[in-house]
Motif scaffolding. Sequence first.
Motif, PDB file in Angstrom:
ATOM      1  N   ARG A   1      30.946  27.977   0.042  1.00  0.00           N
ATOM      2  CA  ARG A   1      29.751  27.357   0.631  1.00  0.00           C
ATOM      3  C   ARG A   1      28.694  27.417  -0.447  1.00  0.00           C
ATOM      4  O   ARG A   1      28.347  28.487  -0.945  1.00  0.00           O
ATOM      5  CB  ARG A   1      29.269  28.128   1.852  1.00  0.00           C
TER       6      ARG A   1
ATOM      7  N   VAL B   1      29.464  18.041   3.726  1.00  0.00           N
ATOM      8  CA  VAL B   1      28.044  18.363   3.660  1.00  0.00           C
ATOM      9  C   VAL B   1      27.560  18.788   5.042  1.00  0.00           C
ATOM     10  O   VAL B   1      27.711  18.047   6.018  1.00  0.00           O
ATOM     11  CB  VAL B   1      27.208  17.166   3.150  1.00  0.00           C
ATOM     12  N   ILE B   2      26.962  19.972   5.105  1.00  0.00           N
ATOM     13  CA  ILE B   2      26.414  20.496   6.358  1.00  0.00           C
ATOM     14  C   ILE B   2      24.983  20.011   6.556  1.00  0.00           C
ATOM     15  O   ILE B   2      24.606  19.579   7.642  1.00  0.00           O
ATOM     16  CB  ILE B   2      26.463  22.035   6.371  1.00  0.00           C
ATOM     17  N   SER B   3      24.181  20.094   5.489  1.00  0.00           N
ATOM     18  CA  SER B   3      22.775  19.676   5.584  1.00  0.00           C
ATOM     19  C   SER B   3      22.269  19.264   4.214  1.00  0.00           C
ATOM     20  O   SER B   3      22.857  19.600   3.188  1.00  0.00           O
ATOM     21  CB  SER B   3      21.918  20.809   6.159  1.00  0.00           C
ATOM     22  N   GLY B   4      21.154  18.534   4.203  1.00  0.00           N
ATOM     23  CA  GLY B   4      20.554  18.084   2.952  1.00  0.00           C
ATOM     24  C   GLY B   4      21.281  16.868   2.389  1.00  0.00           C
ATOM     25  O   GLY B   4      22.247  16.368   2.962  1.00  0.00           O
ATOM     26  N   ARG B   5      20.784  16.416   1.220  1.00  0.00           N
ATOM     27  CA  ARG B   5      21.350  15.226   0.589  1.00  0.00           C
ATOM     28  C   ARG B   5      21.531  15.481  -0.907  1.00  0.00           C
ATOM     29  O   ARG B   5      20.758  16.217  -1.513  1.00  0.00           O
ATOM     30  CB  ARG B   5      20.452  14.017   0.791  1.00  0.00           C
TER      31      ARG B   5
ATOM     32  N   GLY C   1      25.418  13.164   2.537  1.00  0.00           N
ATOM     33  CA  GLY C   1      24.484  13.846   3.415  1.00  0.00           C
ATOM     34  C   GLY C   1      25.204  14.465   4.598  1.00  0.00           C
ATOM     35  O   GLY C   1      26.437  14.504   4.645  1.00  0.00           O
ATOM     36  N   PRO C   2      24.454  14.963   5.563  1.00  0.00           N
ATOM     37  CA  PRO C   2      25.021  15.693   6.697  1.00  0.00           C
ATOM     38  C   PRO C   2      26.156  14.934   7.384  1.00  0.00           C
ATOM     39  O   PRO C   2      26.032  13.744   7.687  1.00  0.00           O
ATOM     40  CB  PRO C   2      23.833  15.862   7.649  1.00  0.00           C
TER      41      PRO C   2
ATOM     42  N   GLU D   1      14.822  19.317   0.978  1.00  0.00           N
ATOM     43  CA  GLU D   1      15.640  20.181   1.829  1.00  0.00           C
ATOM     44  C   GLU D   1      16.849  20.669   1.024  1.00  0.00           C
ATOM     45  O   GLU D   1      17.456  19.883   0.291  1.00  0.00           O
ATOM     46  CB  GLU D   1      16.114  19.392   3.049  1.00  0.00           C
TER      47      GLU D   1
ATOM     48  N   CYS E   1      20.575  21.343   0.035  1.00  0.00           N
ATOM     49  CA  CYS E   1      21.844  20.708   0.383  1.00  0.00           C
ATOM     50  C   CYS E   1      22.875  21.828   0.507  1.00  0.00           C
ATOM     51  O   CYS E   1      23.073  22.608  -0.432  1.00  0.00           O
ATOM     52  CB  CYS E   1      22.268  19.705  -0.682  1.00  0.00           C
ATOM     53  N   VAL E   2      23.507  21.929   1.666  1.00  0.00           N
ATOM     54  CA  VAL E   2      24.519  22.954   1.911  1.00  0.00           C
ATOM     55  C   VAL E   2      25.849  22.239   2.098  1.00  0.00           C
ATOM     56  O   VAL E   2      25.962  21.328   2.919  1.00  0.00           O
ATOM     57  CB  VAL E   2      24.169  23.799   3.156  1.00  0.00           C
TER      58      VAL E   2
END
Length: 123
Positions: A37, A67-71, A86-87, A105, A107-108
């Motif tokens: 991760r 992608v979980i979150s962010g871009r 992205g998400p 934000e 990115c995860v």
Amino acid sequence: MTAIVCRNFDAADETRPFEDGKGRLDLITTERGPVGRAVFEPGWRWTEHVRPLAGTDSCQAAHTGYVISGRMRIAMDGGGESAEVGPGDFFTVEPGHDAWVLGDEPCVALDWTGFGDYARPTG
């Protein structure tokens, strides 16, 4: 082989920080290989925050991820193909690319093919 494995990235086997505090890779080692991760902070770019660790001109890892979150923008070497992820996006990327966070934000992303040696200092 264990029938069920349940692990939490907050208790990863290894954490590798990126340069300048711009994120980290949390790595879990499983019987089927490493799973990572990554948290890429705003302003993160591979050429600035991982290249000094990798010692290569561009990222030479192949990635299979989600992608979980962010871009993030991913661009292949030589100005060829590029994509924004992205998400909710699944992605594969061949070796020979740069990438950078878009927006403010983090990115995860999860990756189960390319993070075993990612951001590991050379030498």
